[in-house]
Scaffold this motif. Sequence first.
Motif, PDB file in Angstrom:
ATOM      1  N   ILE A  41      81.370   3.775  24.066  1.00 48.41           N
ATOM      2  CA  ILE A  41      82.529   4.246  24.827  1.00 48.41           C
ATOM      3  C   ILE A  41      82.104   5.529  25.528  1.00 48.41           C
ATOM      4  CG2 ILE A  41      84.330   3.249  23.361  1.00 48.41           C
ATOM      5  CD1 ILE A  41      84.765   6.088  22.206  1.00 48.41           C
ATOM      6  N   GLU A  42      82.766   5.814  26.635  1.00 48.61           N
ATOM      7  CA  GLU A  42      82.519   7.067  27.339  1.00 48.61           C
ATOM      8  C   GLU A  42      83.499   8.101  26.813  1.00 48.61           C
ATOM      9  OE1 GLU A  42      81.360   8.429  31.772  1.00 48.61           O
ATOM     10  OE2 GLU A  42      83.163   7.193  31.623  1.00 48.61           O
ATOM     11  N   LEU A  43      82.951   9.181  26.261  1.00 53.19           N
ATOM     12  CA  LEU A  43      83.783  10.244  25.712  1.00 53.19           C
ATOM     13  C   LEU A  43      84.236  11.213  26.805  1.00 53.19           C
ATOM     14  CD1 LEU A  43      81.701  10.958  22.504  1.00 53.19           C
ATOM     15  CD2 LEU A  43      83.815   9.626  22.697  1.00 53.19           C
ATOM     16  N   SER A  44      83.348  11.488  27.704  1.00 54.86           N
ATOM     17  CA  SER A  44      83.638  12.298  28.889  1.00 54.86           C
ATOM     18  C   SER A  44      82.599  11.898  29.929  1.00 54.86           C
ATOM     19  CB  SER A  44      83.574  13.799  28.554  1.00 54.86           C
ATOM     20  OG  SER A  44      82.288  14.158  28.097  1.00 54.86           O
ATOM     21  N   PRO A  45      82.778  12.282  31.174  1.00 57.48           N
ATOM     22  CA  PRO A  45      81.812  11.851  32.197  1.00 57.48           C
ATOM     23  C   PRO A  45      80.370  12.150  31.793  1.00 57.48           C
ATOM     24  CG  PRO A  45      83.693  12.888  33.233  1.00 57.48           C
ATOM     25  CD  PRO A  45      83.849  13.089  31.736  1.00 57.48           C
ATOM     26  N   GLY A  46      79.578  11.102  31.698  1.00 56.97           N
ATOM     27  CA  GLY A  46      78.171  11.233  31.367  1.00 56.97           C
ATOM     28  C   GLY A  46      77.868  11.320  29.877  1.00 56.97           C
ATOM     29  N   LYS A 102      90.370   4.091  23.479  1.00 62.56           N
ATOM     30  CA  LYS A 102      89.094   3.463  23.852  1.00 62.56           C
ATOM     31  C   LYS A 102      88.530   2.657  22.687  1.00 62.56           C
ATOM     32  CE  LYS A 102      87.912   6.829  27.383  1.00 62.56           C
ATOM     33  NZ  LYS A 102      86.972   7.877  27.831  1.00 62.56           N
ATOM     34  N   PHE A 103      88.597   3.215  21.471  1.00 61.91           N
ATOM     35  CA  PHE A 103      88.132   2.467  20.302  1.00 61.91           C
ATOM     36  C   PHE A 103      88.989   1.223  20.080  1.00 61.91           C
ATOM     37  CE2 PHE A 103      85.947   6.398  18.591  1.00 61.91           C
ATOM     38  CZ  PHE A 103      84.681   5.838  18.542  1.00 61.91           C
ATOM     39  N   GLN A 104      90.296   1.338  20.299  1.00 55.61           N
ATOM     40  CA  GLN A 104      91.174   0.180  20.152  1.00 55.61           C
ATOM     41  C   GLN A 104      90.783  -0.894  21.157  1.00 55.61           C
ATOM     42  OE1 GLN A 104      95.421   0.915  20.262  1.00 55.61           O
ATOM     43  NE2 GLN A 104      95.839  -1.183  20.861  1.00 55.61           N
ATOM     44  N   ASP A 105      90.509  -0.506  22.399  1.00 54.45           N
ATOM     45  CA  ASP A 105      90.083  -1.477  23.412  1.00 54.45           C
ATOM     46  C   ASP A 105      88.822  -2.218  22.973  1.00 54.45           C
ATOM     47  OD1 ASP A 105      92.194  -0.855  25.084  1.00 54.45           O
ATOM     48  OD2 ASP A 105      90.999   0.389  26.447  1.00 54.45           O
TER      49      ASP A 105
END
Length: 127
Positions: A41-46, A102-105
């Motif tokens: 998952i992306e936590l923040s950009p990059g 995001k983890f749920q997705d």
Amino acid sequence: MSKTNETTTPAVIDTTVTKSLLNTFQDLGMFASPDVRPDTIELSPGVTAEFCVRELPDAEFRKLWADGDRAKLIAATICDADGKAIMTVEDAARLKPPVAAKFQDVALKHAGFGEKAAAAAEQAGNA
């Protein structure tokens, strides 16, 4: 006219081995896999987080889904490469809502639900 010149067609024996429904389901991957699958998952950009996901059997998934507790779903599915949970329910409950979503997705994707599941199936050639 004489019927002595007529030929009869011999009976055809069907030698096709019929698979049981259970074997067909196993061959098609219809059961939750005991193997874990990598995801990110992306936590923040990059900045991404890499982890593994455990597929849940239907009975376990339905129970967690019926509880309506996203933290339980995250704790049950997000794991390390050995299949061990990386978060407790309490840890997952403390996540910020966008990260938990995001983890749920990801959990839903690996359970076969949502647009991401359809895209993953299509990419794997199963759509």
